[in-house]
Design an enzyme around this catalytic site. Sequence first.
Site, short mmCIF file in Angstrom:
data_model
loop_
_atom_site.label_atom_id
_atom_site.label_comp_id
_atom_site.label_asym_id
_atom_site.label_seq_id
_atom_site.Cartn_x
_atom_site.Cartn_y
_atom_site.Cartn_z
CB CYS A 50 -1.00 0.01 1.14
SG CYS A 50 -0.30 -0.23 2.78
CB CYS B 183 -2.75 -4.11 0.51
SG CYS B 183 -3.04 -2.94 1.86
CE LYS C 176 -3.47 -4.56 8.11
NZ LYS C 176 -2.32 -4.23 7.25
NE ARG D 275 -5.36 2.56 6.41
CZ ARG D 275 -6.52 1.96 6.30
NH1 ARG D 275 -7.58 2.68 5.93
NH2 ARG D 275 -6.65 0.68 6.52
NE ARG E 35 -5.25 -0.45 3.84
CZ ARG E 35 -4.77 0.35 2.91
NH1 ARG E 35 -5.17 0.22 1.65
NH2 ARG E 35 -3.90 1.30 3.22
CD GLU F 298 -7.80 -14.82 6.94
OE1 GLU F 298 -6.69 -15.32 6.69
OE2 GLU F 298 -8.44 -14.16 6.10
CE LYS G 293 -2.22 -3.35 11.69
NZ LYS G 293 -1.58 -3.20 10.42
CE1 TYR H 239 3.76 3.14 15.54
CE2 TYR H 239 1.66 2.31 16.37
CZ TYR H 239 2.54 2.51 15.32
OH TYR H 239 2.22 2.06 14.07
C1 PBG Z 1 -0.26 -2.11 6.05
C2 PBG Z 1 -0.20 -1.80 7.49
C3 PBG Z 1 -1.05 -0.96 8.20
C4 PBG Z 1 -0.63 -0.98 9.53
C5 PBG Z 1 0.47 -1.84 9.59
N1 PBG Z 1 0.70 -2.35 8.33
C6 PBG Z 1 -2.14 -0.06 7.74
C7 PBG Z 1 -3.26 -0.54 6.97
O1 PBG Z 1 -3.53 -1.74 6.84
O2 PBG Z 1 -3.91 0.34 6.41
C8 PBG Z 1 -1.26 -0.23 10.65
C9 PBG Z 1 -0.45 -0.07 11.88
C10 PBG Z 1 -0.96 0.96 12.81
O3 PBG Z 1 -2.07 1.51 12.65
O4 PBG Z 1 -0.23 1.29 13.76
N2 PBG Z 1 0.86 -1.78 5.37
#
Ligand code: PBG
Length: 345
Positions: free
Chosen positions: A134, A142, A207, A217, A229, A245, A260, A325
């Site tokens: 992405c 993605c 996810k 983003r 998505r 999954e 996640k 974080y």
């Molecule tokens: C996709 C990806 C995302 C995050 C990690 N890998 C964003 C998405 O799926 O749009 C999000 C991580 C976060 O929000 O801290 N490359």
Amino acid sequence: MTSNDAFTLSALRSDVKNRTRRTRETSAMRRMVRETSLSVDNLIYPMFVVEGEDIKTEISSMPGQYQLSVDRLVADCAEIAALDIPGVILFGIPDHKDDIASGAYAEGGIIQNAVRALKEAYPDLCVVTDVCLCEYMDHGHCGIIEGEKVLNDPTLELLEKTAVSHAEAGADIIAPSDMMDGRIGTIRAALDAGGFAQTPIMAYSSKFASAFYGPFREAAESAPAFGDRSSYQMDPANAREAVREIKLDIEEGADIVMVKPALIYLDVIAKAREITDLPVAAYNVSGEFAMLAAACRNGWLDPERAFMETLTSIRRAGADIILTYFAKDAARRLRGDKATPLSWM
Ligand code: PBG
């Protein structure tokens, strides 16, 4: 009867049989019966890499988090190493985006350069790379698109190339986050064929299509240009499908499975813990971080307690590894440093 007599009498009631408070009386006692522990060993710190030099730009919705050029990334990781945080996960923000995500698998791509520089400076640091397209696609989805559809199988080939190029640069763990079907199996095969049979895969297995990626983003400049998505990421309502999954990714060869976001999917973390003996990771995502930081900065929550309670809850649900974080702040507090201000306050 004086109030003192009343106290003595009430202290002697014999019909209160179960006194759970007994083991909460002292700090030493509470330590002994504590069920969940949080250690620096559990933490992975996410970092955003941009092209250029001497760049350190704070992300407005994520106080204390930055977009870093490779030189500044290396400099900032001195602190990660000093705090003994075992790993970082890298997200790349390329200058050039196109409709085949060529920056994702370029030998001189942003992630490839960052990994080489980090591994040279800190050979012992575990460098995890997020494998997704992405950030490298001009449309922000993605995978490869046809009209407004994200195509599964043609995307796999690009993901395989991306994963192998990360491994070639020296990545220690490959973390596919795209949610295409079959990608763990085909990436595993591509890594093995490329001579990286020893490189583990941490699969973003369940996810969800979550609103809580909003600040990420902004940080990664990866918002989709149209639609959303939900044709590839999971419906937030589905826990049984999350289990499916996870099982599929395990069958396909995942070494670590991930849930996640973390906080709003603690039930899914608990299920993951039940169905596998593999290490379970949880991503305490950008929106979960931003929400807590915002409430604390408004004076509505006690920051010191709120962030450690958050991380403990993710461990209690069953996660071995937390991508967060808050990693640096948690590492400091865990080693007894109460003085350094929280980086997001
Ligand atoms: C996709 C990806 C995302 C995050 C990690 N890998 C964003 C998405 O799926 O749009 C999000 C991580 C976060 O929000 O801290 N490359």
